[in-house]
Design an enzyme around this catalytic site. Structure first.
Site, PDB file in Angstrom:
ATOM      1  N   HIS A  34       0.837  -1.212   0.000  1.00 55.60           N
ATOM      2  CA  HIS A  34       0.000   0.000   0.000  1.00 55.60           C
ATOM      3  C   HIS A  34       0.869   1.257   0.000  1.00 55.60           C
ATOM      4  O   HIS A  34       0.505   2.284   0.566  1.00 55.60           O
ATOM      5  CB  HIS A  34      -1.008  -0.012   1.160  1.00 55.60           C
ATOM      6  CG  HIS A  34      -2.105  -1.008   0.937  1.00 55.60           C
ATOM      7  ND1 HIS A  34      -3.195  -0.744   0.153  1.00 55.60           N
ATOM      8  CD2 HIS A  34      -2.246  -2.292   1.346  1.00 55.60           C
ATOM      9  CE1 HIS A  34      -3.978  -1.817   0.101  1.00 55.60           C
ATOM     10  NE2 HIS A  34      -3.427  -2.779   0.818  1.00 55.60           N
ATOM     11  N   THR A  35       2.013   1.133  -0.618  1.00 56.02           N
ATOM     12  CA  THR A  35       2.884   2.302  -0.782  1.00 56.02           C
ATOM     13  C   THR A  35       2.848   2.803  -2.223  1.00 56.02           C
ATOM     14  O   THR A  35       3.172   3.957  -2.473  1.00 56.02           O
ATOM     15  CB  THR A  35       4.347   1.933  -0.444  1.00 56.02           C
ATOM     16  OG1 THR A  35       4.688   0.757  -1.173  1.00 56.02           O
ATOM     17  CG2 THR A  35       4.528   1.663   1.034  1.00 56.02           C
ATOM     18  N   ASP A  36       2.453   1.946  -3.179  1.00 54.12           N
ATOM     19  CA  ASP A  36       2.620   2.335  -4.593  1.00 54.12           C
ATOM     20  C   ASP A  36       1.802   3.571  -4.960  1.00 54.12           C
ATOM     21  O   ASP A  36       2.315   4.496  -5.594  1.00 54.12           O
ATOM     22  CB  ASP A  36       2.403   1.155  -5.568  1.00 54.12           C
ATOM     23  CG  ASP A  36       1.051   0.483  -5.515  1.00 54.12           C
ATOM     24  OD1 ASP A  36       0.238   0.818  -4.639  1.00 54.12           O
ATOM     25  OD2 ASP A  36       0.811  -0.393  -6.382  1.00 54.12           O
ATOM     26  N   GLY A 126      -4.846 -12.621  -4.520  1.00 59.56           N
ATOM     27  CA  GLY A 126      -3.991 -11.451  -4.315  1.00 59.56           C
ATOM     28  C   GLY A 126      -2.630 -11.628  -4.968  1.00 59.56           C
ATOM     29  O   GLY A 126      -1.650 -11.015  -4.560  1.00 59.56           O
ATOM     30  N   SER A 129      -3.781 -12.006 -10.654  1.00 58.26           N
ATOM     31  CA  SER A 129      -4.270 -12.662 -11.870  1.00 58.26           C
ATOM     32  C   SER A 129      -4.793 -11.618 -12.852  1.00 58.26           C
ATOM     33  O   SER A 129      -4.622 -11.756 -14.060  1.00 58.26           O
ATOM     34  CB  SER A 129      -5.340 -13.699 -11.547  1.00 58.26           C
ATOM     35  OG  SER A 129      -6.363 -13.113 -10.795  1.00 58.26           O
ATOM     36  N   GLU A 167      -7.265  -1.121 -15.298  1.00 58.39           N
ATOM     37  CA  GLU A 167      -7.805  -1.457 -13.965  1.00 58.39           C
ATOM     38  C   GLU A 167      -8.631  -0.278 -13.416  1.00 58.39           C
ATOM     39  O   GLU A 167      -9.707  -0.464 -12.856  1.00 58.39           O
ATOM     40  CB  GLU A 167      -6.633  -1.779 -13.037  1.00 58.39           C
ATOM     41  CG  GLU A 167      -7.002  -2.395 -11.731  1.00 58.39           C
ATOM     42  CD  GLU A 167      -7.215  -3.903 -11.792  1.00 58.39           C
ATOM     43  OE1 GLU A 167      -6.544  -4.599 -12.565  1.00 58.39           O
ATOM     44  OE2 GLU A 167      -8.084  -4.373 -11.054  1.00 58.39           O
ATOM     45  N   ASP A 179       1.494  -4.072  -9.499  1.00 61.29           N
ATOM     46  CA  ASP A 179       1.192  -5.420 -10.007  1.00 61.29           C
ATOM     47  C   ASP A 179       1.517  -5.523 -11.493  1.00 61.29           C
ATOM     48  O   ASP A 179       2.160  -6.473 -11.951  1.00 61.29           O
ATOM     49  CB  ASP A 179      -0.292  -5.750  -9.797  1.00 61.29           C
ATOM     50  CG  ASP A 179      -0.715  -5.618  -8.352  1.00 61.29           C
ATOM     51  OD1 ASP A 179       0.169  -5.476  -7.486  1.00 61.29           O
ATOM     52  OD2 ASP A 179      -1.932  -5.653  -8.088  1.00 61.29           O
ATOM     53  N   TYR A 229     -10.476  -1.015  -0.743  1.00 62.76           N
ATOM     54  CA  TYR A 229      -9.203  -0.558  -1.310  1.00 62.76           C
ATOM     55  C   TYR A 229      -9.300   0.931  -1.671  1.00 62.76           C
ATOM     56  O   TYR A 229      -8.449   1.733  -1.272  1.00 62.76           O
ATOM     57  CB  TYR A 229      -8.851  -1.399  -2.547  1.00 62.76           C
ATOM     58  CG  TYR A 229      -7.516  -1.045  -3.169  1.00 62.76           C
ATOM     59  CD1 TYR A 229      -6.355  -1.703  -2.798  1.00 62.76           C
ATOM     60  CD2 TYR A 229      -7.417  -0.035  -4.130  1.00 62.76           C
ATOM     61  CE1 TYR A 229      -5.122  -1.386  -3.364  1.00 62.76           C
ATOM     62  CE2 TYR A 229      -6.192   0.291  -4.701  1.00 62.76           C
ATOM     63  CZ  TYR A 229      -5.054  -0.386  -4.316  1.00 62.76           C
ATOM     64  OH  TYR A 229      -3.842  -0.063  -4.871  1.00 62.76           O
TER      65      TYR A 229
HETATM   66  C1  GLA Z   1      -3.140  -4.286  -4.938  1.00 64.69           C
HETATM   67  C2  GLA Z   1      -2.962  -3.161  -5.945  1.00 64.69           C
HETATM   68  C3  GLA Z   1      -1.524  -2.650  -5.949  1.00 64.69           C
HETATM   69  C4  GLA Z   1      -1.058  -2.319  -4.546  1.00 64.69           C
HETATM   70  C5  GLA Z   1      -1.365  -3.469  -3.583  1.00 64.69           C
HETATM   71  C6  GLA Z   1      -1.057  -3.111  -2.160  1.00 64.69           C
HETATM   72  O1  GLA Z   1      -2.410  -5.404  -5.334  1.00 64.69           O
HETATM   73  O2  GLA Z   1      -3.321  -3.582  -7.239  1.00 64.69           O
HETATM   74  O3  GLA Z   1      -1.417  -1.540  -6.806  1.00 64.69           O
HETATM   75  O4  GLA Z   1      -1.611  -1.126  -4.086  1.00 64.69           O
HETATM   76  O5  GLA Z   1      -2.719  -3.858  -3.655  1.00 64.69           O
HETATM   77  O6  GLA Z   1       0.298  -2.901  -1.996  1.00 64.69           O
END
Ligand code: GLA
Length: 393
Positions: A34-36, A126, A129, A167, A179, A229
């Site tokens: 949860h840093t991106d 998670g 996919s 997305e 991801d 989210y």
């Molecule tokens: C999901 C999101 C990513 C990222 C993670 C948490 O996978 O798609 O962009 O924020 O959660 O790190």
């Protein structure tokens, strides 16, 4: 499933041969969660699990979507590319095709296509996919539409950005770029240390003598699009706004733990404050963990993974009973260096560093604790770190 079997499946589905086959991997994030979308760093690796796409052009001005995993099939006229209702799985592909034309007006869809997807990333785990499906589609269709880049590194980054935009627009998840980036830029036996603000990155070897990266699946599906989210994304924005009254920032990741002490008082919203505290701590932990890995300090790396989970549990509140049960059981096993949730959270998987000789005990103990406490059965996979997106045939 072999590519030969996939080719046969394509012939069965469409009565003719596929022209090309592409593959894009899922990912596991080692640390930096949860840093991106907060402009911070992440440290994921591509897996050997992923999504395959077989394609052949058709003469019908129609995109036909079939999957070996999903029963629904879709036929979309080229003139009618737009998000489909009812969480249609083809959105993850359709969106990429749409976004390629919007980001690169010179890219042209010359004909319709028959498409067949196959994925072996456990669904809802998670492990990205959906990012694998986006990136494999972006890879195939940039080539088909005549827009690629000679600079492979830049090309792959663009594939990730196409996937991320898909997305956002076609799945409604306001995700960061991690991801899709891992799926596009993965490298065998390396993790990707990515700065999600500048998109600069470095491949760092994951050399773990006598230690494995073990992924444990809760089998409690995560529902990223459930809103939780996007709520976190908004709460971080609130924190940025409130902090900016005393110290102008664009992203929470700009703050060091020392800055935090100075600015935390400016956040009046208690939830936003907890979320921000996680982000600031996690950004620092990620940098420290990457350094530890480079120096071969694997124990320290493991401790930082565990600290990451605690922060995601207590401050970011994205773990839940299943993930906590797995991680907390793992911490009790001798030979486990660290264990944490990976990905968005709310179900999905944990990732653990486990010494070879402890793997069987780890599986037995964690599996038993998990079943006793949740009534669910966990699955264990020893991660194989693979390459990013590629054309296979
Ligand atoms: C999901 C999101 C990513 C990222 C993670 C948490 O996978 O798609 O962009 O924020 O959660 O790190």
């Amino acid at each position: 499933m072999t590519t030969q079997e996939m080719n046969q499946a394509f012939e069965q589905a469409y009565g003719r041969k596929a022209e090309k086959i592409f593959f894009a991997p899922g990912r596991v994030n080692l640390i930096g969660e949860h840093t991106d979308y907060n402009g911070g760093c992440v440290f994921p690796c591509a897996l050997s699990f992923g999504a395959w796409l077989l394609i052949a052009p058709n003469a019908d001005k129609v995109l036909r979507f079939k999957s070996l995993n999903m029963p629904q099939e879709y036929s979309i006229q080229l003139s009618a590319i737009s998000p489909q209702p009812d969480r249609a799985w083809c959105n993850y592909a359709l969106g990429c095709i749409d976004i390629i034309t919007r980001r690169h007006p010179e890219a042209k869809l010359q004909s319709g296509y028959d498409l067949l997807y196959f994925g072996n990333v456990p669904a809802g785990a998670g492990l990205s996919s959906s990012a694998a499906m986006e990136v494999v589609t972006a890879r195939a269709f940039t080539e088909e539409m005549g827009w690629t880049l000679a600079d492979d590194k830049k090309y792959r980054t663009e594939l990730a950005l196409i996937g991320q935009a898909c997305e956002h627009e076609y799945a409604g998840v306001m995700c960061g770029v991690m991801d899709q980036f891992a799926s596009a830029q993965g490298k065998k036996d390396h993790a990707i240390y990515l700065n999600c603000d500048t998109l600069e990155f470095e491949h760092v070897p994951v050399k773990l003598d006598g230690i494995k990266v073990v992924i444990t699946n809760t089998h409690s599906p995560h529902h990223l699009d459930s809103g939780a989210y996007n709520d976190r994304v908004r709460q971080c924005h609130t924190a940025v706004e409130q902090i900016s009254k005393v110290k102008p920032i664009k992203f929470l990741a700009e703050l060091t733990p020392e800055d935090w002490e100075q600015v935390e008082g400016a956040i009046t919203d208690p939830i936003a404050k907890k979320r921000a505290r996680h982000v600031v701590g996690e950004v620092a932990r990620t940098a420290q963990a990457v350094e530890a890995l480079k120096q071969g300090k694997i124990e320290l790396f493991g401790e930082l993974m565990t600290a990451s989970h605690v922060s995601l549990r207590d401050d970011y509140e994205v773990t839940g009973k299943e993930l906590d049960t797995l991680a907390e059981a793992a911490w009790q096993v001798e030979g486990v260096l660290g264990s944490r949730m990976t990905g968005g959270g709310f179900g999905g998987c944990t990732v653990s560093l486990v010494r070879d000789e402890a793997i069987e005990t780890f599986k037995a103990f964690v599996g038993k604790e998990y079943e006793e406490k949740t009534g669910l059965k966990a699955d264990f996979y020893v991660a194989e770190i693979g390459d990013g997106v590629m054309r296979l045939e």
